[in-house]
Design a protein around this motif. Structure first.
Motif, PDB file in Angstrom:
ATOM      1  N   UNK A 146       0.842  -1.190   0.000  1.00 11.98           N
ATOM      2  CA  UNK A 146       0.000   0.000   0.000  1.00 11.98           C
ATOM      3  C   UNK A 146       0.881   1.244   0.000  1.00 11.98           C
ATOM      4  N   UNK A 147       0.518   2.222  -0.831  1.00  8.31           N
ATOM      5  CA  UNK A 147       1.255   3.478  -0.893  1.00  8.31           C
ATOM      6  C   UNK A 147       0.363   4.624  -0.442  1.00  8.31           C
ATOM      7  N   UNK A 148       0.960   5.642   0.201  1.00 11.35           N
ATOM      8  CA  UNK A 148       0.158   6.779   0.664  1.00 11.35           C
ATOM      9  C   UNK A 148      -0.064   7.800  -0.439  1.00 11.35           C
TER      10      UNK A 148
ATOM     11  N   UNK B 224       4.486   4.871  -7.042  1.00  5.93           N
ATOM     12  CA  UNK B 224       3.691   6.083  -6.905  1.00  5.93           C
ATOM     13  C   UNK B 224       2.996   6.470  -8.205  1.00  5.93           C
ATOM     14  N   UNK B 225       3.690   6.331  -9.314  1.00  7.44           N
ATOM     15  CA  UNK B 225       3.130   6.726 -10.606  1.00  7.44           C
ATOM     16  C   UNK B 225       1.868   5.960 -10.952  1.00  7.44           C
ATOM     17  N   UNK B 226       1.694   4.772 -10.385  1.00  6.04           N
ATOM     18  CA  UNK B 226       0.549   3.932 -10.717  1.00  6.04           C
ATOM     19  C   UNK B 226      -0.678   4.217  -9.861  1.00  6.04           C
ATOM     20  N   UNK B 227      -0.560   5.098  -8.869  1.00  2.00           N
ATOM     21  CA  UNK B 227      -1.674   5.333  -7.951  1.00  2.00           C
ATOM     22  C   UNK B 227      -2.947   5.755  -8.677  1.00  2.00           C
TER      23      UNK B 227
ATOM     24  N   UNK C 250      -1.632   8.302 -18.853  1.00  2.00           N
ATOM     25  CA  UNK C 250      -0.946   9.377 -18.148  1.00  2.00           C
ATOM     26  C   UNK C 250       0.007   8.816 -17.092  1.00  2.00           C
ATOM     27  N   UNK C 251      -0.364   7.687 -16.498  1.00  2.00           N
ATOM     28  CA  UNK C 251       0.523   7.062 -15.513  1.00  2.00           C
ATOM     29  C   UNK C 251       1.816   6.574 -16.162  1.00  2.00           C
TER      30      UNK C 251
END
Length: 267
Positions: free
Chosen positions: A61-63, A166-169, A188-189
């Motif tokens: 999980x990323x914030x 992060x880029x994939x969020x 865009x990701x």
């Protein structure tokens, strides 16, 4: 979209020390088959980003900070569309940006007297200078934003998203903020992935149609900034088309040269 197993369904048993919050599975076509993100019920504190990144990373999980903006539109009202979102790794950033450039960069785009919009110039080179640790830069920006909850952002709350990087969020949640520009945010990701690699960028804030990115290694020369400005225009034309003086060179100087924060909004 190819993803790791989603840890959100078992978040309550994960052992994470989380404030009260909600799991979001809302889409325009009804509930998604699994949660897309978790976000807190109340405002984030300056240290929350670092704590949740360290704790959530072991679970995949990323914030990210989310904000409701002036209209109070929180994630369950974002028209998330995971069913129309592909995988960022299936797209090439240069090809994506070249397509946007060909569609949007016309004679109305001011780029200085010495050059015209012309054909797609290609990706900007990676800055040579070393920069700040990208995760520390993201945490620092998150701290500044959360320390001023009365800012124009309309308050921010911590969120956790199941994503590898992060880029994939945005793609992981099927974010539809840029829908009037692109209805598959994974494209865009792919560009965000390229910016991660070249500029140590991290997605820090998402709103209904806004994004704020930290930059660990920003352009340090006017030439680097001008080359990157073409990418920003292709990525988000509204940043220039709807922001005086509507000029890429001015945008490069004011918003990219040595700038450690990039902001985007789509009309």
């Amino acid at each position: 979209m190819a993803t790791l197993p989603n840890p959100l369904p078992s978040l309550a048993a994960s052992g994470l020390d989380l404030p009260p919050g909600s799991l979001v599975d809302a889409t325009p076509d009804g509930p998604w088959h699994e949660p897309l993100l978790w976000y807190a019920d109340g405002p984030a504190a300056p240290r929350d980003w670092t704590a949740l990144r360290a704790a959530g990373r072991r679970l995949g999980l990323l914030p990210v900070l989310v904000n409701g903006g002036a209209r109070g539109q929180w994630p369950e009202e974002w028209d998330l569309c995971p069913d129309t979102t592909t995988y960022p790794g299936d797209h090439d950033a240069d090809e994506v940006l070249a397509g946007y450039w060909g569609e949007y960069a016309d004679d109305e785009v001011g780029v200085g007297a010495e050059r015209s919009a012309g054909s797609w110039p290609g990706l900007a080179p990676t800055p040579e200078q070393a920069g700040e640790d990208p995760d520390e830069a993201a945490a620092g920006l998150a701290g500044v934003i959360t320390a001023d909850q009365g800012s124009w952002l309309g308050g921010t709350r911590m969120a956790l998203v199941p994503a590898r990087r992060s880029a994939d969020i945005p793609a992981a949640i099927g974010w539809s903020g840029p829908v009037n520009h692109e209805n598959d945010v994974a494209r865009l990701c792919a560009v965000l992935r390229s910016w991660e690699d070249r500029y140590d960028a991290r997605v820090v804030v998402l709103g209904f149609d806004t994004m704020i990115v930290s930059v660990g290694r920003p352009p340090a020369t006017p030439e680097e900034a001008r080359a990157l400005a073409a990418e920003h225009y292709a990525f988000c034309p509204d940043n220039i088309d709807q922001s005086p003086p509507y000029d890429l060179d001015v945008y490069a100087e004011k918003h990219l040269l040595d700038q450690e924060v990039w902001s985007f909004w789509w009309d």
